[in-house]
Design a protein around this motif. Structure first.
Motif, PDB file in Angstrom:
ATOM      1  N   TYR A   1       2.464 -28.282  58.686  1.00  0.00           N
ATOM      2  CA  TYR A   1       3.364 -27.346  59.366  1.00  0.00           C
ATOM      3  C   TYR A   1       3.694 -27.832  60.759  1.00  0.00           C
ATOM      4  CZ  TYR A   1       4.825 -23.157  61.897  1.00  0.00           C
ATOM      5  OH  TYR A   1       5.519 -22.278  62.663  1.00  0.00           O
TER       6      TYR A   1
ATOM      7  N   HIS B   1       9.345 -24.948  56.239  1.00  0.00           N
ATOM      8  CA  HIS B   1       7.919 -25.303  56.137  1.00  0.00           C
ATOM      9  C   HIS B   1       7.758 -26.630  55.380  1.00  0.00           C
ATOM     10  CE1 HIS B   1       3.695 -25.106  55.062  1.00  0.00           C
ATOM     11  NE2 HIS B   1       3.560 -24.216  56.038  1.00  0.00           N
TER      12      HIS B   1
ATOM     13  N   HIS C   1       6.389 -26.227  63.880  1.00  0.00           N
ATOM     14  CA  HIS C   1       7.358 -25.161  64.164  1.00  0.00           C
ATOM     15  C   HIS C   1       8.736 -25.763  64.438  1.00  0.00           C
ATOM     16  CE1 HIS C   1       9.241 -21.667  66.028  1.00  0.00           C
ATOM     17  NE2 HIS C   1       8.262 -20.930  65.512  1.00  0.00           N
ATOM     18  N   THR C   2       9.769 -25.118  63.865  1.00  0.00           N
ATOM     19  CA  THR C   2      11.119 -25.700  63.929  1.00  0.00           C
ATOM     20  C   THR C   2      11.795 -25.551  65.295  1.00  0.00           C
ATOM     21  OG1 THR C   2      11.841 -23.667  62.846  1.00  0.00           O
ATOM     22  CG2 THR C   2      11.708 -25.646  61.477  1.00  0.00           C
ATOM     23  N   SER C   3      11.177 -24.842  66.231  1.00  0.00           N
ATOM     24  CA  SER C   3      11.761 -24.845  67.578  1.00  0.00           C
ATOM     25  C   SER C   3      11.239 -26.042  68.385  1.00  0.00           C
ATOM     26  CB  SER C   3      11.486 -23.526  68.306  1.00  0.00           C
ATOM     27  OG  SER C   3      10.127 -23.427  68.616  1.00  0.00           O
TER      28      SER C   3
ATOM     29  N   SER D   1      12.196 -18.745  53.609  1.00  0.00           N
ATOM     30  CA  SER D   1      11.029 -18.718  52.724  1.00  0.00           C
ATOM     31  C   SER D   1      11.233 -17.962  51.418  1.00  0.00           C
ATOM     32  CB  SER D   1       9.837 -18.105  53.466  1.00  0.00           C
ATOM     33  OG  SER D   1       9.563 -18.855  54.623  1.00  0.00           O
TER      34      SER D   1
ATOM     35  N   HIS E   1      12.772 -17.607  61.781  1.00  0.00           N
ATOM     36  CA  HIS E   1      11.454 -17.091  61.394  1.00  0.00           C
ATOM     37  C   HIS E   1      10.423 -18.185  61.652  1.00  0.00           C
ATOM     38  CE1 HIS E   1      13.346 -13.751  59.224  1.00  0.00           C
ATOM     39  NE2 HIS E   1      14.099 -14.622  58.594  1.00  0.00           N
ATOM     40  N   THR E   2       9.188 -17.790  61.689  1.00  0.00           N
ATOM     41  CA  THR E   2       8.101 -18.733  61.962  1.00  0.00           C
ATOM     42  C   THR E   2       8.021 -19.861  60.934  1.00  0.00           C
ATOM     43  OG1 THR E   2       6.864 -16.973  63.008  1.00  0.00           O
ATOM     44  CG2 THR E   2       5.579 -18.872  62.265  1.00  0.00           C
ATOM     45  N   TYR E   3       8.288 -19.523  59.673  1.00  0.00           N
ATOM     46  CA  TYR E   3       8.037 -20.518  58.625  1.00  0.00           C
ATOM     47  C   TYR E   3       9.288 -21.232  58.116  1.00  0.00           C
ATOM     48  CZ  TYR E   3       3.389 -18.522  58.648  1.00  0.00           C
ATOM     49  OH  TYR E   3       2.155 -18.115  59.033  1.00  0.00           O
TER      50      TYR E   3
END
Ligand SMILES: Cc1ncc(COP(=O)(O)O)c(C=O)c1O
Length: 444
Positions: free
Chosen positions: A66, A309, A68-70, A99, A304-306
Motif C-alpha cells: 500500500y 490499492h 497512499h495516492t496523495s 474499491s 478515498h484512502t484506498y
C-alpha cells in the motif's frame, strides 16, 4: 440464537461458513460443496483460487502492499490503467480507481457534476436514471438507482433524481410494437423528461447497459442506446454507463456497450475487474473530461484512502491478463450459447418461467405464476428466497431477487457463472436450478 459478532446482512438466518474455494466450487465448514453459478453477485469471473492471480497478489504483497495516492503512484496501478485504457471504447483516456461498484458510481456522479463546474455550466444539477435499476447502496448511488424497495426508507436522505422507464421488453413492449419501435418510444420519453427539466440543467443520464440485480438481466432493444447517445449529445448531457455488473467480459465482449455501438462519457466497472480476488472498481473517462479538469482547477475534489490499492491493482491486472491469455471472452460467448440452450431446454416450457433473457454468461430467468397472463407470484410467498434456499440445499449458488416488476412484485433468478465453467458444470447448474425451482414452487 447465533453467537456471531458479525453484523450480517440478515440477522435471523445463520449462514454456512465458507472455508475454501477452487475453480467453480466453494466448500463450507461442514464439507458441503456449492457450484458458484452466480459468481457471488456476478463477481468471480475466474472462479476461485486461480493460481496466476494468487501468484500476482503474493508478489505484490512482498514488494509493496500500500502507498497512499496523495503521495505516490505505483507501477502496478499505472500498468492496470494503461491496459484498461488500451482496451476501452474509443476516446477513453484515463482510469479513476476505487474499491468497488458503489464507490465507482459515486465518483462518476461527482466527476460529472464537477466537469460542468469546470467548463462554466454550474447550473447543471439534475441526474436522470431509470426505474428498476441498481447502481449501489451508498447515498448517491442509491439515489440514482431505481429500486423502490431499496430506496424507500432512505428517501429523505437522497438527492433528487428523475427516473424514466427501464428497457424491459418482456413486460413493457406492446404487442403492436417492434423492438426498435419500443426503443424509440423509450427514447422519446427520455427526450420529454429532458425538455421538462431543461436540457441545459441536466448533468447526466445514468444507466446499466444491461440491467442486472433489480429486474434480472434486462437486455437493451436494438437502437435504444444509439437513440439515448444522440439525445445526450444534442443537449450536451453526459452519458454514464454503469457496467459494474454487466461489464468486463460478462456479456461476451469486454464492455457491454460494444454490442450497442456506442461509447459513454464515463463508465463504471467493478465486480469482474478484480474477480473477487480484491475489492476494486474504476471509472473510465473520456479524454475531454480529464482535459477539462486539467485546464480548470487541476484537481478532482474527491478521493478515498484506498484508491488504487496496489494489491487490488495487482489482482485486477492478473485477472485481466488471464482473460486475454486464455481467450476467455470467446469462451464466454460459446459457453453462453450453451447455457442459453440448456436453460431453454430445461425451463423454456416450464409453467412458472415467463422469460429467459441474457447475453454471454449473464442470464435472468423471470418467474411467473401464469405464463399466459404473465402474472407474478404473490410477493408474500417470497419465492425468490425459497429458490435460493432450495438451490443452496442442492449445492448451487444462484442470485434470486424479488421486486423484478416494480420493486415489490415479481421474482427472478440471476445466473452469472465463472468464465471458466465447462459444459458439464453448466449441465449441473441447470439441472440443480430446475430442481430448486420445482421444490420452491411446490413448497406452497
Ligand atoms: C450495476 C451495479 N452498479 C453498482 C453496484 C454496486 O457495487 P458494490 O456492491 O460493489 O458497491 C452493483 C452491485 O451489484 C451493480 O450491479
Amino acid at each position: 440464537m447465533s453467537t456471531s459478532r458479525v453484523f450480517h446482512r440478515q440477522l435471523r438466518q445463520p449462514l454456512p461458513v465458507a472455508v475454501s474455494g477452487q475453480g467453480v466450487t466453494l466448500t463450507d465448514s461442514e464439507g458441503r460443496t456449492y457450484i458458484d453459478a452466480s459468481g457471488g453477485a456476478a463477481v468471480s469471473c475466474l472462479g476461485h483460487g486461480h493460481p496466476d492471480v494468487l501468484a500476482a497478489m503474493h508478489a505484490q504483497i512482498d514488494q509493496l502492499a500500500y502507498a497512499h495516492t496523495s503521495f505516490f503512484t505505483t507501477t502496478v496501478a499505472e500498468a492496470l490503467a494503461e491496459r484498461l485504457v488500451a482496451t476501452a471504447p474509443e476516446g477513453m483516456s484515463h482510469t479513476y480507481f476505487v474499491s468497488g461498484g458503489s464507490e465507482a458510481v459515486e465518483a462518476a456522479l461527482k466527476m460529472a457534476r464537477q466537469y460542468f463546474v469546470e467548463i462554466g455550466q454550474p447550473q447543471r444539477r439534475h441526474f436522470i436514471a431509470r426505474r428498476q435499476s441498481y447502481h449501489g447502496n451508498t447515498l448517491g448511488a442509491l439515489a440514482v438507482g431505481g429500486n423502490e424497495w431499496r430506496r424507500q426508507q432512505f428517501k429523505p436522505l437522497l438527492i433528487e433524481v428523475t427516473h424514466v422507464s427501464p428497457c424491459y421488453e418482456y413486460r413493457d413492449r406492446r404487442a403492436d410494437e417492434t423492438p426498435e419501435q419500443y426503443g424509440q418510444r423509450l427514447v422519446a420519453e427520455l427526450s420529454d423528461t429532458i425538455d421538462r427539466l431543461g436540457g441545459e440543467n441536466v448533468i447526466a443520464f445514468v444507466a446499466e447497459t444491461v440491467g442486472g440485480a433489480t429486474a434480472g438481466v434486462l437486455t437493451p432493444v436494438p437502437g435504444y442506446f444509439k437513440g439515448v447517445r444522440e439525445l445526450c449529445d444534442r443537449h450536451g448531457i453526459l452519458l454514464i454507463l454503469d457496467e459494474v455488473m454487466c461489464g468486463m467480459g460478462r456479456t461476451g465482449t469486454l464492455h457491454a456497450c460494444e454490442q450497442e455501438g456506442i461509447v459513454p462519457d464515463l463508465m463504471t466497472i467493478a465486480k469482474g475487474l478484480g474477480g473477487g480476488y480484491q475489492p476494486i472498481g474504476a471509472v473510465l473517462t473520456q479524454a475531454r473530461i480529464v482535459e477539462a479538469f486539467r485546464a480548470g482547477s487541476g484537481l478532482f475534489q474527491h478521493g478515498h484512502t484506498y484508491l488504487g490499492h496496489a494489491v487490488a491493482c495487482a489482482a485486477a491486472l492478473a485477472v485481466q491478463q488471464v482473460i486475454e491469455r486464455d481467450g476467455l471472452l470467446g469462451q464466454v460467448r460459446e459457453r453462453g450459447r450453451y447455457l442459453q440452450q440448456a436453460l431453454l431446454a430445461a425451463l423454456g416450457e416450464h409453467p412458472n418461467v415467463g422469460d429467459v433473457r441474457g447475453r454471454g454468461l449473464f442470464w435472468g430467468v423471470e418467474l411467473v405464476s401464469d405464463r399466459t397472463s404473465r402474472q407474478w407470484f404473490d410477493p408474500a410467498r417470497r419465492l425468490h428466497a425459497r429458490v435460493k434456499a432450495e438451490a443452496m440445499a442442492r449445492g448451487l449458488m444462484v442470485y434470486p431477487m424479488g421486486g423484478t416488476v416494480d420493486g415489490h412484485a415479481g421474482d427472478h433468478v440471476l445466473l452469472a457463472p465463472p468464465f471458466i465453467s465447462t459444459e458439464a458444470d453448466i449441465d449441473q447448474i441447470v439441472h440443480r436450478l430446475r430442481g430448486a425451482l420445482d421444490a420452491a414452487v411446490a413448497g406452497g
